[in-house]
Design an enzyme around this catalytic site. Structure first.
Site, PDB file in Angstrom:
ATOM      1  N   CYS A   8      -6.182  10.002  -6.007  1.00 14.03           N
ATOM      2  CA  CYS A   8      -5.095   9.821  -6.967  1.00 14.03           C
ATOM      3  C   CYS A   8      -5.451   8.728  -7.967  1.00 14.03           C
ATOM      4  O   CYS A   8      -4.894   8.675  -9.061  1.00 14.03           O
ATOM      5  CB  CYS A   8      -3.786   9.495  -6.268  1.00 14.03           C
ATOM      6  SG  CYS A   8      -3.894   8.136  -5.109  1.00 14.03           S
ATOM      7  N   GLU A  40       4.549   8.667  -3.636  1.00  9.10           N
ATOM      8  CA  GLU A  40       3.211   8.329  -4.140  1.00  9.10           C
ATOM      9  C   GLU A  40       2.634   9.603  -4.734  1.00  9.10           C
ATOM     10  O   GLU A  40       2.124  10.459  -4.017  1.00  9.10           O
ATOM     11  CB  GLU A  40       2.320   7.806  -3.015  1.00  9.10           C
ATOM     12  CG  GLU A  40       2.764   6.486  -2.428  1.00  9.10           C
ATOM     13  CD  GLU A  40       2.476   5.299  -3.318  1.00  9.10           C
ATOM     14  OE1 GLU A  40       1.883   5.495  -4.406  1.00  9.10           O
ATOM     15  OE2 GLU A  40       2.845   4.174  -2.946  1.00  9.10           O
TER      16      GLU A  40
END
Length: 515
Positions: free
Chosen positions: A324, A290
């Site tokens: 993010c 990720e």
């Protein structure tokens, strides 16, 4: 899943945090922060758990981003601690894998309930140590609670099909089994939730976990593990089912290279993730990545601006631009560009900046002093490349790592700084004319995490969702890029890493298939 969380030094190859501060100067020693002891924290905390607490590595201190004062210290693990913990985790797996999945779900349910009981105090610690506002800190713990609830139900549902066999008298079955030991390396920006997404699902699948959190949020890692450990111990289960090794470079590299690590889940930058992936692939291991995101919001001329302004503000400014999924690019149709910029700048001016644990605060500090420098460097590059700073662009004159939320206009869509993910609250506003070009601009960056359009055109919406639309793992319509529901698979494409966590069929990544 989360720039600044990027540097190898901050996540995988960090040799350590600043040296331990004198005990008398620690925030935990002050009456105002006595609530930290409700989480079992003290001035110096052991940073290794494998059924017992210990740690023989360096003592490091974590600091509050709102004032840069030391909170408390953690004694990290060394390679001997790591080796001992892996062995105990492997032994614990032999017990855990024999427990029926619904029974494993019951343990995860108890972990969720234990987190509920500590949700406000743990959320306060996230706010104090990471720097996000209190509501976000509590919300992050709630995500772990929610995924525990999800995992409980999932523990009664995972299974494989019985398929038609071409051979008479034969059965063709798919059986899903746990991979074994799951290593989880998490980033500073979501020090609770990302571990929760991984561990809750991994546990009901029959795996054990070994967690290495970010060194700058080590107290959160210790506090969360204490809550989990109590549940395991109350159920007379091996504590090593959920192990913790706080540490720096040596621990991260050991996890990536260790063939006993059956799956390594890594959340961090693309730069670091690439090195992790290469180390894991070298041993033909499994990784779940990720990584970064350079997320865009596209606003068409028919969009409801009453939705656009708060959505863009939240996506760009929330967590001080350190998600993010933060919106970093805002594409505006040329006919509404000036109007939206003016309204957005007015909204930015109303953002309440303050201590993250104050209930009125909407915007807190960056996580470290290094992040402030990165922000200033990016603003300078904006000016060098011909951009205009509409608002923000400066350091705020107060204690801590505060910078002004910033709007930039006048850059081309392919400017190098626009294609660089700076983990800070800088929003690049860009003009477009046609749907086809702006869809292409959305996709032209290397990352592919989150994306969003604002429009009322149903045909455009379905084109956006289709094969020639967004190439991101998360594709939104009339909502911001940031935020995600635990019931869906979370992750992105391209340099975001391709991993998926949390809901949908992400559980399959934590298991191996036997046909």
């Amino acid at each position: 899943m989360l720039g600044l969380r990027r540097a190898f030094a901050a996540l995988l190859l960090q040799a350590g945090s600043p040296p331990a501060a004198a005990m008398s100067t620690l925030l935990i020693s002050q009456e105002r922060y006595a609530w930290l002891r409700e989480l079992g924290l003290q001035e110096e905390n052991p940073g290794v758990y494998n059924g017992r607490w210990g740690g023989r590595g360096q003592v490091v201190t974590t600091y509050c981003p709102a004032n840069n004062e030391p909170i408390a210290s953690v004694r990290q693990g060394n390679l001997e601690d790591y080796e001992e913990t892996v062995k105990k985790a492997k032994d614990a797996w032999k017990v855990w894998a024999d427990i029926p999945a619904p029974k494993r779900g019951e343990i995860v349910r108890q972990i969720g309930d234990a987190l509920r009981q500590k949700i406000k105090v743990l959320g306060s610690l996230v706010s104090l140590e990471m720097g996000k506002i209190f509501l976000e800190g509590v919300g992050e713990v709630q995500e772990y609670v929610d995924v525990c609830d999800y995992a409980v139900g999932l523990s009664r549902m995972i299974g494989g099909p019985i398929l038609p066999s071409e051979r008479p008298g034969h059965a063709l079955i798919e059986q899903w089994n746990p991979v074994g030991l799951v290593g989880v390396i998490t980033a500073f920006n979501f020090p609770v939730a990302v571990y929760g997404w991984n561990s809750a699902i991994a546990m009901i699948c029959g795996n054990v976990c070994l967690w290495k959190g970010a060194p700058t949020t080590s107290l959160v890692s210790v506090a969360v593990t204490k809550i989990i450990a109590e549940v395991l111990e109350d159920n007379k289960l091996p504590g090593a089912i959920c192990s913790l090794v706080c540490g720096g470079a040596d621990i991260g590299i050991a996890m990536a290279r260790d063939e006993r690590m059956d799956l390594l889940s890594f959340t961090g930058s693309t730069k670091v993730g690439k090195q992790v992936a290469l180390m894991v692939q070298e041993r033909f291991g499994r990784s779940l990545l990720e990584l970064g995101g350079n997320n865009a919001i596209i606003v068409f001329e028919d969009a409801d601006l009453n939705l656009v302004i708060p959505s863009a503000l939240f996506a760009a400014v929330g967590t001080a631009g350190q998600r993010c999924t933060t919106a970093r690019r805002l594409f505006l149709h040329e006919s509404i560009h000036d109007e939206v910029v003016a309204k957005l700048a007015k909204a930015y001016a109303q953002v309440r900046i303050g201590d993250p644990w104050d209930s009125d605060t909407l915007y807190g500090p960056l996580h470290t002093k290094e992040a402030v420098k990165m922000f200033l460097d990016a603003v300078e590059q904006v000016k060098q490349q011909g951009g205009s700073v509409v608002c923000g662009g400066k350091v705020i004159n107060r204690p801590g790592n505060y910078v002004e939320p910033t709007i930039v206009t006048g850059l081309p869509h392919n400017a190098s700084i626009v294609h660089t993910e700076t983990f800070a609250p800088i929003l690049y506003v860009l003009k477009f004319k046609e749907e086809e070009e702006v869809f292409a601009w959305n996709n032209e960056v290397k990352q592919g995490l989150s994306s969003s359009i604002f429009t009322k055109d149903l045909g455009r919406i379905f084109r956006w969702l289709g094969p020639k639309g967004s190439d991101c793992g998360i594709v939104n319509v009339n909502i911001p890029t940031s935020g995600a529901e635990i019931g869906g698979a979370f992750g992105g494409e391209k340099h975001t890493g391709g991993g998926r966590e949390s809901g949908s069929d992400s559980w399959k990544l934590y298991m191996r298939r036997s046909t």
